[in-house]
Design an enzyme around this catalytic site. Sequence first.
Site, PDB file in Angstrom:
ATOM      1  N   ARG A 118       0.840  -1.189   0.008  1.00  0.00           N
ATOM      2  CA  ARG A 118       0.168  -0.119   0.069  1.00  0.00           C
ATOM      3  C   ARG A 118       1.067   1.393  -0.071  1.00  0.00           C
ATOM      4  NH1 ARG A 118      -2.822  -3.550   3.610  1.00  0.00           N
ATOM      5  NH2 ARG A 118      -1.904  -2.410   5.387  1.00  0.00           N
ATOM      6  N   GLU A 159     -17.848  16.146   2.117  1.00  0.00           N
ATOM      7  CA  GLU A 159     -18.447  15.247   1.091  1.00  0.00           C
ATOM      8  C   GLU A 159     -19.666  14.529   1.247  1.00  0.00           C
ATOM      9  OE1 GLU A 159     -15.360  12.207   0.085  1.00  0.00           O
ATOM     10  OE2 GLU A 159     -16.427  11.565  -1.707  1.00  0.00           O
ATOM     11  N   LYS A 217     -10.921  15.287   5.096  1.00  0.00           N
ATOM     12  CA  LYS A 217     -11.810  14.868   4.280  1.00  0.00           C
ATOM     13  C   LYS A 217     -13.015  13.992   5.319  1.00  0.00           C
ATOM     14  CE  LYS A 217     -12.852  11.305   1.645  1.00  0.00           C
ATOM     15  NZ  LYS A 217     -12.664  10.318   0.515  1.00  0.00           N
ATOM     16  N   LYS A 248     -17.143  18.817  -1.427  1.00  0.00           N
ATOM     17  CA  LYS A 248     -17.072  17.594  -2.460  1.00  0.00           C
ATOM     18  C   LYS A 248     -18.264  16.910  -2.634  1.00  0.00           C
ATOM     19  CE  LYS A 248     -13.979  13.610  -3.157  1.00  0.00           C
ATOM     20  NZ  LYS A 248     -12.540  13.278  -2.730  1.00  0.00           N
TER      21      LYS A 248
HETATM   22  P1  13P Z   1     -13.983   8.533  -6.127  1.00  0.00           P
HETATM   23  O1  13P Z   1     -13.474   9.676  -7.016  1.00  0.00           O
HETATM   24  O2  13P Z   1     -13.467   7.330  -6.666  1.00  0.00           O
HETATM   25  O3  13P Z   1     -15.541   8.617  -5.952  1.00  0.00           O
HETATM   26  O4  13P Z   1     -13.462   8.847  -4.930  1.00  0.00           O
HETATM   27  C1  13P Z   1     -13.407  10.179  -4.408  1.00  0.00           C
HETATM   28  C2  13P Z   1     -13.423   9.930  -2.886  1.00  0.00           C
HETATM   29  O5  13P Z   1     -12.666  10.587  -2.311  1.00  0.00           O
HETATM   30  C3  13P Z   1     -14.591   9.208  -2.216  1.00  0.00           C
HETATM   31  O6  13P Z   1     -14.450   9.396  -0.858  1.00  0.00           O
END
Ligand code: 13P
Length: 331
Positions: free
Chosen positions: A44, A174, A133, A216
Site C-alpha cells: 500500500r 463530502e 476529508k 466535494k
Molecule cells: P471517487 O472519485 O473514486 O468516487 O473517490 C473520491 C473519494 O474521495 C471518495 O471518498
Amino acid sequence: MHTCREIATQLMAPGKGILAADESIGTMSTRLENAGVEGTAENRRVYRELLATTPDLADGVSGIILCDETLNQHCGGAPFAQALHTLGILPGIKVDTGAKACPGLPGETVTEGLDGLAARLTRYAELGARFAKWRAVYAITDSTPTAGAIAVNASALARYAAACQEAGLVPIVEPEVVMTGNHSQIRCAEVTAAIHAEVRTALELLNVDLAGMVLKPNMIVEGADNPDRTAPADVAAVTGKVLQAWPDDLAGIAFLSGGQPPDRATANLAALQHLRTPWPLTFSFGRALVTPALLAWRGDTTRYAAGQTALAERVRANAAAVRLRTELQRT
Ligand code: 13P
C-alpha cells in the site's frame, strides 16, 4: 500559520485538482489484490509512493488526500506529509472512520469518527496535514435516503467541519449520493438538493466559514443500472442548478468521480466549466484518476513508470478540463 482561507485558495488553484488516495486499509487491499498485488502495508505504501512521485504531478494536483496509515508511512525516505510539501503538494487526511449501520434506520448509514476527533486533528496538523476529508454516504432507493439519515449525516459533517477549522485544517465536506441503483438523473438531483440544503443549515448553525471550506459533491447523474447515459451538457446543466443554492463565499467545489469511467468523469468536468459560477469547480477524483495507474502497474517493478505515466495522463486530461474555465472567462 496559514489560515483555512489561504489553504483553501491553494487547494482550488486555477488549473489544479485534488487526488483522493485515501482508501481505507480494507478497500485498498481489495483493490490491490484485484490487480494481482498482495494487500500488505508495504505494498500500500509503495503504491501511494508511485502515485505521489509521478513526475510533474504538482502541475495538475494541488493536494493529495491520504489515510491515517499512509500519513504515518514514508515516501522517498521522508515522512509522507513532508515529502508532499517538498513536491509542492498539500497533504490531506481522511478523518472519518467510515459509514456505519445507523441505529433506527435499517439499510442506511451514518458516518462515524467524531469521538476523539479534536485530538486527532491536532496530531494530523503536527504531522503536516493542511486539510481533511469526511464522507457521508447516501443510497437512493424507493424509500431512502430518509429524513433521519439526511439529518444525522449533516450534523456530523458540520461538527467535523467546525472542528477542522478550529484545528487550522481545511475541511473537505463530502456528502456523496452513490450511483448504485437505477434511479433517474432527476431523482438524483432532488435527493442531492435535499441533502445539500440540510448540510448548509448544519454548517451555518456551527458557524463554519464557507470561505475556508471545500465542498466535494457527486455530479448529478443517473444510477449505474439505468441504461440512460446523460450527456455531459445535461449533467453540467442539472448539476449547476443543484449547486446554485451554495453561497458565493464558498471557497470551491471539487467533485468526486463516484465510479464513473475516467473518460466520462473528465468529459462531465469539462462541460461543468461552461457554467458561470461564483466558485471554482475542479476534481477531487479517486478511482477516475488512479485506476488506470494501478492496472498499468499491477505491482510489477518494471511497470512502475508505466503506472506513473497512466496517472499523469489522467491528471493532464482533468487539469486541461479545469483550465477551460480560465480560457472561457477570458473570452
Ligand atoms: P471517487 O472519485 O473514486 O468516487 O473517490 C473520491 C473519494 O474521495 C471518495 O471518498
